[in-house]
Each structure stands twice: as structure tokens, then as C-alpha cells.
Design an enzyme around this catalytic site. Structure first.
Site, PDB file in Angstrom:
ATOM      1  N   ASP A 137       0.844  -1.200   0.000  1.00  0.00           N
ATOM      2  CA  ASP A 137       0.000   0.000   0.000  1.00  0.00           C
ATOM      3  C   ASP A 137       0.878   1.249   0.000  1.00  0.00           C
ATOM      4  OD1 ASP A 137      -2.248   1.874   0.892  1.00  0.00           O
ATOM      5  OD2 ASP A 137      -3.277  -0.054   0.893  1.00  0.00           O
ATOM      6  N   HIS A 170      -3.764   5.921   3.064  1.00  0.00           N
ATOM      7  CA  HIS A 170      -4.542   4.715   2.778  1.00  0.00           C
ATOM      8  C   HIS A 170      -3.964   3.490   3.479  1.00  0.00           C
ATOM      9  CE1 HIS A 170      -6.112   1.423   0.169  1.00  0.00           C
ATOM     10  NE2 HIS A 170      -7.170   2.204   0.087  1.00  0.00           N
ATOM     11  N   SER A 322     -11.469  -1.931  -0.125  1.00  0.00           N
ATOM     12  CA  SER A 322     -10.176  -1.828   0.564  1.00  0.00           C
ATOM     13  C   SER A 322     -10.316  -1.966   2.069  1.00  0.00           C
ATOM     14  CB  SER A 322      -9.541  -0.466   0.319  1.00  0.00           C
ATOM     15  OG  SER A 322      -9.102  -0.359  -0.990  1.00  0.00           O
TER      16      SER A 322
HETATM   17  C1  LIG Z   1      -5.771  -4.650   1.149  1.00  0.00           C
HETATM   18  O1  LIG Z   1      -6.038  -4.746  -0.212  1.00  0.00           O
HETATM   19  C2  LIG Z   1      -6.968  -3.793  -0.685  1.00  0.00           C
HETATM   20  C3  LIG Z   1      -7.173  -3.947  -2.184  1.00  0.00           C
HETATM   21  O2  LIG Z   1      -6.753  -5.123  -2.732  1.00  0.00           O
HETATM   22  C4  LIG Z   1      -6.419  -2.415  -0.475  1.00  0.00           C
HETATM   23  O3  LIG Z   1      -7.282  -1.460  -0.993  1.00  0.00           O
HETATM   24  C5  LIG Z   1      -6.129  -2.224   0.971  1.00  0.00           C
HETATM   25  O4  LIG Z   1      -5.492  -1.018   1.117  1.00  0.00           O
HETATM   26  C6  LIG Z   1      -5.209  -3.317   1.459  1.00  0.00           C
HETATM   27  N1  LIG Z   1      -5.013  -3.269   2.865  1.00  0.00           N
HETATM   28  C7  LIG Z   1      -3.844  -3.320   3.372  1.00  0.00           C
HETATM   29  C8  LIG Z   1      -3.800  -3.352   4.831  1.00  0.00           C
HETATM   30  O5  LIG Z   1      -2.853  -3.325   2.659  1.00  0.00           O
END
Ligand SMILES: *[C@@H]1O[C@H](CO)[C@@H](O)[C@H](O)[C@H]1NC(C)=O
Ligand SMILES: *[C@@H]1O[C@H](CO)[C@@H](O)[C@H](O)[C@H]1NC(C)=O
Ligand SMILES: [Ca+2]
Length: 374
Positions: A137, A170, A322
Site C-alpha cells: 500500500d 490509505h 479496501s
Molecule cells: C488490502 O487490499 C486492498 C485492495 O486489494 C487495499 O485497498 C487495501 O489497502 C489493502 N489493505 C492493506 C492493509 O494493505
């Protein structure tokens, strides 16, 4: 014999007379923590505090002195010190003592995926101790106060830097759903950032593939990967996902937020991932969620509270698939921590065996009606 009897009467008389305050119980007590409420408006809380500190082993955690009639102390008494609790109840200035209750934040998502959905609390079977979850991410904000285990950085495919951070937010939000103290599913999982999004939140498949590669080559075996982007088909991504799955990692991804058949997008198109769609608190599928046969299961994704990057105590609410995928990633960490000898395929089976069928409202007939739940 007679003497013993007399003594027993004396003891019970003594205690009935002197136990003036009531001890109230709550449904969800925080162990060893109590609220001590004074009688009437005019009691001097400081003098009661001084008295308690000198006569008991009670630890005072704070004073409550409202404008109204409520005057109270927040205290801590170890379970193995019943004498202090008795002394407290005998204090004439005290009206009642109540166990301190655990308050869960308005986090309907955690409530829904646990052992008892819909009862207002989060009651997981474990905490994910010892399991690593890789967060592909924008990074993780390490200074947030809500981490139990400090997050790590595995690799940064944007800047190459070795210092953990998150300039977009995010990654921190989703990592918070996986494993923060207050909002997390697996409260003691080790979070490890693989950075592929820049400060504007954009990334490329090339960075994702590098990230997956780094995890396969350098990562802790038997870990969980939460993959953070959805995009159009690319063969190299399908192959990299297959490699990571073959190497024993469990990959959990969002189904995508385009309100289309999930098979048309990656990572949901890949058979080597668990692709998760999003639901709302009223039980309906979230209208933006992808659906169809490539979306393997659903989890709460609308209006999910988690961590933000403004300051060490900031939080924010976000919506999307997500937010649903890290819930399943966190569940995988909890289940794998409880069953450390299992393979990724066995953990995947456990997750599907525990799931609830035919409860998501508003799904079409091509979709798997499967809701994540411990
Ligand atoms: C998990 O994956 C989703 C999309 O595949 C993403 O949007 C989200 O940020 C991810 N969460 C983590 C903790 O990486
Ligand atoms: C994945 O996408 C490719 C390319 O669009 C397509 O040929 C394939 O059928 C899709 N897979 C699934 C399971 O739908
Ligand atoms: Ca619950």
C-alpha cells in the site's frame, strides 16, 4: 464449638453493618478497574483520595469532578487484593463502586465478523500473535499511538528509502483495520509495509510485482499478503500472484470498487487470492463493490473507522472493498496464529468453513453469497 459459632456471628454482623457501599457489576468489565462514586454533592474528592491512598493499595487513575452531582474516582485494584476493595466499600463517603466497562467504538465491522455478530462488541478467538501481515500500500504511519506491535518496513518500491512512513494515509487506515489496538481485527499481528503507492496514491503493476517478489524472497514464510490495488488485466501480475501463493503466502485482496463483475479486474480475476467484496451495516452489499463469481466472499466495508496520519491519535472513516479485505487479512492472521502448522490452503479453508452463507442482501445469482465471520 460454641466459641466458633459466636465468632462467626460476630464476623457476619460486623460486615453487614460496615459494608455501606454497593459493588455494581457491568456486562463487559475491564479487569481490575473500577469507578468509585461519592455520596452527595459536597464530598471533597481530594480528601477521599488521600484517605484511600493511605489506607489501601488502590491505584488512583483519575478524578471525575463534573458540574453536576457526579463526583468519582477512577481506580485500579489488583484481583489478588480483595482487602482494599472491602476497605473501599466501608468508606462512609462512598455511595457505590462500579466495575469499569469496556466501550467499543462505533465499529460495526469488527462486531459483525467475530464469534457473536451483532451484539455490539468485538469478541475474536485470538489476536494474531506471531503472524506477519504484509501491507502492499502507501506505507504505515509508525508514530500512531494505536499500534500494539510497532509496524515494520519490508521495502519501499517508490523511493527506495529504508524509513517507514505514509504520506498518503490509505495504507495506515487499512493497516489499522488489520492490526491496530482499537480498530484492528488481529490486535497483535506484526504489520509490515511494502510501499507501492506514492503521496498521491498512485502506483503501478510493476511496483506491485516488485513488492510481491520481495515478499517471496525476503518475507517471513507462512505470512499473509494484503494486496492493495485493483486494476485491469496483466499477465505478469497473475503470474506473480501465483508465485506468491505457491511459496505459501495467503493473499487477500479487495474485489475492487467499480460495481462490475470482479472477474474483469485484477487481483480478483486471479484464482490465487481471496477477493473480498464490501457490505454495509444494514446487511446489503455496498453499491460500489464488485461482485460475480470471482468475488470469493464479503466483509464489512462501508463506514469503517480506523487510523489516520494527521497526528498520533487521529482517526478517520473510509468506505470501500479496501476496508473489507484487511478484515479478512486480519482474520487470517488470527486463525493462522491459532493453527501455526497449517498451510495457506488450510487457512483459506478455515476461513470459508467459518463463513456465513446466504446472508448478504442485494447480491445477484452469479455471486457467492458468503460473509466472512470467525
Ligand atoms: C488490502 O487490499 C486492498 C485492495 O486489494 C487495499 O485497498 C487495501 O489497502 C489493502 N489493505 C492493506 C492493509 O494493505
Ligand atoms: C481473467 O481475465 C482474463 C482476461 O480478461 C479472462 O480471459 C479470464 O477468463 C478471466 N478469468 C476469470 C476467472 O474470469
Ligand atoms: Ca460481535
Amino acid at each position: 464449638m460454641m466459641k466458633v459459632l459466636v465468632q462467626m456471628i460476630a464476623v457476619s454482623l460486623c460486615c453487614e453493618l460496615t459494608f455501606t457501599a454497593r459493588l455494581l457489576k457491568v456486562a463487559n468489565p475491564l479487569r481490575e478497574n473500577y469507578i468509585v462514586v461519592m455520596k452527595g454533592k459536597h464530598v471533597d474528592v481530594d480528601s477521599v483520595e488521600t484517605r484511600l491512598v493511605s489506607s489501601t493499595k488502590v491505584k488512583i487513575n483519575g478524578k471525575i469532578k463534573g458540574k453536576g452531582k457526579m463526583k468519582a474516582l477512577r481506580i485500579e485494584i489488583p484481583d489478588d487484593d480483595p482487602e482494599s476493595l472491602e476497605k473501599l466499600l466501608q468508606d462512609p463517603a462512598i455511595d457505590y463502586v462500579e466495575e469499569d466497562g469496556v466501550v467499543t467504538p462505533d465499529n460495526w465491522g469488527l462486531d459483525e465478523i467475530d464469534l457473536t455478530p451483532g451484539n455490539g462488541i468485538y469478541d475474536p478467538p485470538g489476536d494474531g500473535s506471531g503472524k506477519t501481515v504484509y501491507i502492499i500500500d502507501s506505507g504505515i504511519y509508525p508514530k500512531h499511538k494505536d499500534w500494539d506491535t510497532s509496524p515494520k518496513l519490508l521495502s519501499n518500491h517508490v523511493t527506495g528509502k529504508k524509513k517507514l512512513g505514509d504520506c498518503y494515509g490509505h495504507g495506515t487506515h487499512v493497516a489499522g483495520i488489520v492490526g491496530s489496538k482499537t480498530y484492528g481485527v488481529a490486535k497483535k499481528a506484526q504489520l509490515s509495509a511494502v510501499v507501492v503507492f506514492d503521496c498521491d496514491g498512485s502506483g503501478t503493476w510493476g511496483r506491485v510485482i516488485s513488492g510481491l517478489n520481495t515478499i517471496v524472497n525476503e518475507g517471513v514464510p507462512d505470512s499473509i499478503i494484503n494486496l492493495s490495488l485493483a486494476g485491469s488485466y496483466a499477465q505478469a501480475v497473475v503470474d506473480a500472484l501465483a508465485d506468491a501463493n505457491d511459496a505459501g503466502f495467503l493473499i487477500v485482496t479487495a474485489a475492487g470498487n467499480a460495481n462490475v463483475d470482479g472477474c474483469t479486474m485484477l487481483p480478483a480475476n486471479s484464482t490465487d487470492v481471496i477477493a473480498v467484496g464490501a457490505t454495509m451495516s444494514d446487511g446489503y452489499v455496498w453499491p460500489g463493490s464488485n461482485y460475480g463469481p470471482c468475488v470469493d466472499m464479503y466483509a464489512p466495508g462501508a463506514g469503517i473507522l480506523s487510523l489516520d496520519i494527521q497526528n498520533p491519535s487521529s482517526t478517520t472513516v473510509k468506505t470501500g472493498t479496501s476496508m473489507a479485505s484487511p478484515e479478512v487479512a486480519g482474520m487470517a492472521a488470527v486463525l493462522w496464529s491459532l493453527n501455526p502448522t497449517y498451510t495457506n490452503a488450510q487457512i483459506r479453508d478455515l476461513i470459508f468453513n467459518d463463513a456465513i452463507h446466504d446472508e448478504v442482501l442485494g447480491l445477484d445469482a452469479t455471486s457467492h453469497n458468503v460473509m466472512a465471520c470467525f
